[in-house]
Design a protein around this motif. Structure first.
Motif, mmCIF file in Angstrom:
data_model
loop_
_atom_site.group_PDB
_atom_site.id
_atom_site.type_symbol
_atom_site.label_atom_id
_atom_site.label_comp_id
_atom_site.label_asym_id
_atom_site.label_seq_id
_atom_site.Cartn_x
_atom_site.Cartn_y
_atom_site.Cartn_z
ATOM 1 N N GLY A 48 0.792 -1.221 0.000
ATOM 2 C CA GLY A 48 0.000 0.000 0.000
ATOM 3 C C GLY A 48 0.822 1.266 0.000
ATOM 4 O O GLY A 48 2.052 1.244 0.073
ATOM 5 N N THR A 49 0.108 2.377 -0.068
ATOM 6 C CA THR A 49 0.692 3.714 -0.111
ATOM 7 C C THR A 49 -0.095 4.632 0.810
ATOM 8 O O THR A 49 -1.314 4.526 0.894
ATOM 9 C CB THR A 49 0.616 4.283 -1.547
ATOM 10 N N ALA A 50 0.603 5.533 1.478
ATOM 11 C CA ALA A 50 -0.065 6.548 2.304
ATOM 12 C C ALA A 50 0.835 7.764 2.432
ATOM 13 O O ALA A 50 2.056 7.674 2.265
ATOM 14 C CB ALA A 50 -0.407 5.991 3.680
ATOM 15 N N PHE A 62 4.888 7.179 1.569
ATOM 16 C CA PHE A 62 5.542 5.878 1.719
ATOM 17 C C PHE A 62 4.756 4.847 0.925
ATOM 18 O O PHE A 62 3.521 4.843 0.975
ATOM 19 C CB PHE A 62 5.571 5.441 3.188
ATOM 20 N N THR A 63 5.464 3.972 0.215
ATOM 21 C CA THR A 63 4.845 2.897 -0.563
ATOM 22 C C THR A 63 5.580 1.585 -0.273
ATOM 23 O O THR A 63 6.812 1.571 -0.250
ATOM 24 C CB THR A 63 4.916 3.203 -2.072
ATOM 25 N N PHE A 64 4.809 0.510 -0.086
ATOM 26 C CA PHE A 64 5.384 -0.806 0.211
ATOM 27 C C PHE A 64 4.793 -1.876 -0.687
ATOM 28 O O PHE A 64 3.606 -1.862 -0.987
ATOM 29 C CB PHE A 64 5.082 -1.216 1.664
ATOM 30 N N GLY A 81 10.707 -7.849 -1.987
ATOM 31 C CA GLY A 81 9.845 -6.755 -2.417
ATOM 32 C C GLY A 81 10.582 -5.440 -2.381
ATOM 33 O O GLY A 81 11.816 -5.391 -2.307
ATOM 34 N N THR A 82 9.798 -4.369 -2.425
ATOM 35 C CA THR A 82 10.374 -3.030 -2.519
ATOM 36 C C THR A 82 9.650 -2.065 -1.582
ATOM 37 O O THR A 82 8.543 -2.336 -1.128
ATOM 38 C CB THR A 82 10.257 -2.485 -3.951
ATOM 39 N N ALA A 111 3.375 -4.125 11.197
ATOM 40 C CA ALA A 111 4.447 -4.702 10.386
ATOM 41 C C ALA A 111 5.736 -3.940 10.639
ATOM 42 O O ALA A 111 5.722 -2.725 10.848
ATOM 43 C CB ALA A 111 4.101 -4.613 8.903
ATOM 44 N N VAL A 112 6.844 -4.678 10.619
ATOM 45 C CA VAL A 112 8.179 -4.078 10.624
ATOM 46 C C VAL A 112 8.896 -4.623 9.408
ATOM 47 O O VAL A 112 8.968 -5.837 9.205
ATOM 48 C CB VAL A 112 8.968 -4.416 11.906
ATOM 49 N N VAL A 113 9.387 -3.717 8.572
ATOM 50 C CA VAL A 113 10.112 -4.098 7.364
ATOM 51 C C VAL A 113 11.450 -3.379 7.360
ATOM 52 O O VAL A 113 11.533 -2.221 7.771
ATOM 53 C CB VAL A 113 9.283 -3.773 6.091
ATOM 54 N N THR A 114 12.491 -4.103 6.975
ATOM 55 C CA THR A 114 13.781 -3.462 6.772
ATOM 56 C C THR A 114 14.240 -3.744 5.353
ATOM 57 O O THR A 114 13.767 -4.685 4.709
ATOM 58 C CB THR A 114 14.868 -3.961 7.764
#
Length: 191
Positions: A48-50, A62-64, A81-82, A111-114
């Motif tokens: 998503g994006t926000a 931010f986009t994930f 992913g990106t 969620a936690v993404v690195t």
């Protein structure tokens, strides 16, 4: 039993059956079971994006597109992913970065993404950053690792970020978090 009583009994039974069916469907959807038959549910995801809320007029997006495959359920470091973020300041100057995901952990709606920054006009290319998201419908929250005094010296490990302290701009949040459901081996019976 008279006709009216019989009809009421049928209506009550039908109502109970509908409630049971709706409850089962809701449980299946909440567990991520809404995937096509024969296809395994992925282990975790953040998409998503926000835009962040900033009263001074900054435009921060931010986009994930981060995923953890079902076959890698017990290894969040196999996430792929990106991500992308962009900050346009009120004076028109801007900064942006894109990156490759190297870890994703989710729990409930958090969620936690690195990942490693792969492209940017800043001097942080090749650096790992962490971002956290709390999926709250259209009022999502977000946090990131590049806060504090020692940002330039940071050597962030995988799967780490700050609490989601930022608010998204009203109505702009559409992050979707698919909860991770780790599968643990059963202990051998003692005896």
């Amino acid at each position: 039993m008279n006709r009216l009583a019989h009809r009421r009994t049928k209506i009550a039974a039908l109502g109970a059956a509908l409630l049971i069916t709706a409850g089962a469907a809701g449980t299946a959807l909440a567990s991520g079971a809404d995937v096509p038959r024969g296809k395994p549910r992925e282990a975790a995801a953040l998409t998503g994006t926000a835009k962040l809320y900033r009263p001074a007029g900054d435009d921060i997006t931010f986009t994930f597109d981060a995923h953890l495959a079902a076959k890698d359920t017990m290894d969040p470091e196999k996430a792929y992913g990106t991500f992308r973020f962009e900050h346009v300041f009120p004076d028109g100057t801007s900064g942006w970065a894109e990156g490759r995901v190297d870890c994703l952990v989710t729990g409930g709606k958090v969620a936690v993404v690195t990942g490693i920054i792969t492209d940017t006009e800043q001097d942080n290319k090749g650096k790992r950053v962490g971002i956290s998201v709390h999926d709250q419908g259209r009022n999502d929250r977000l946090g990131y690792s590049w806060i504090g005094r020692d940002v330039a010296k940071q050597n962030l490990p995988k799967c780490m970020s700050s609490a989601p302290f930022e608010k998204t701009r009203a109505g702009s949040g559409d992050f979707k978090v698919l909860p991770w459901q780790p599968v643990y081996e059963q202990a051998a019976p003692k005896g």
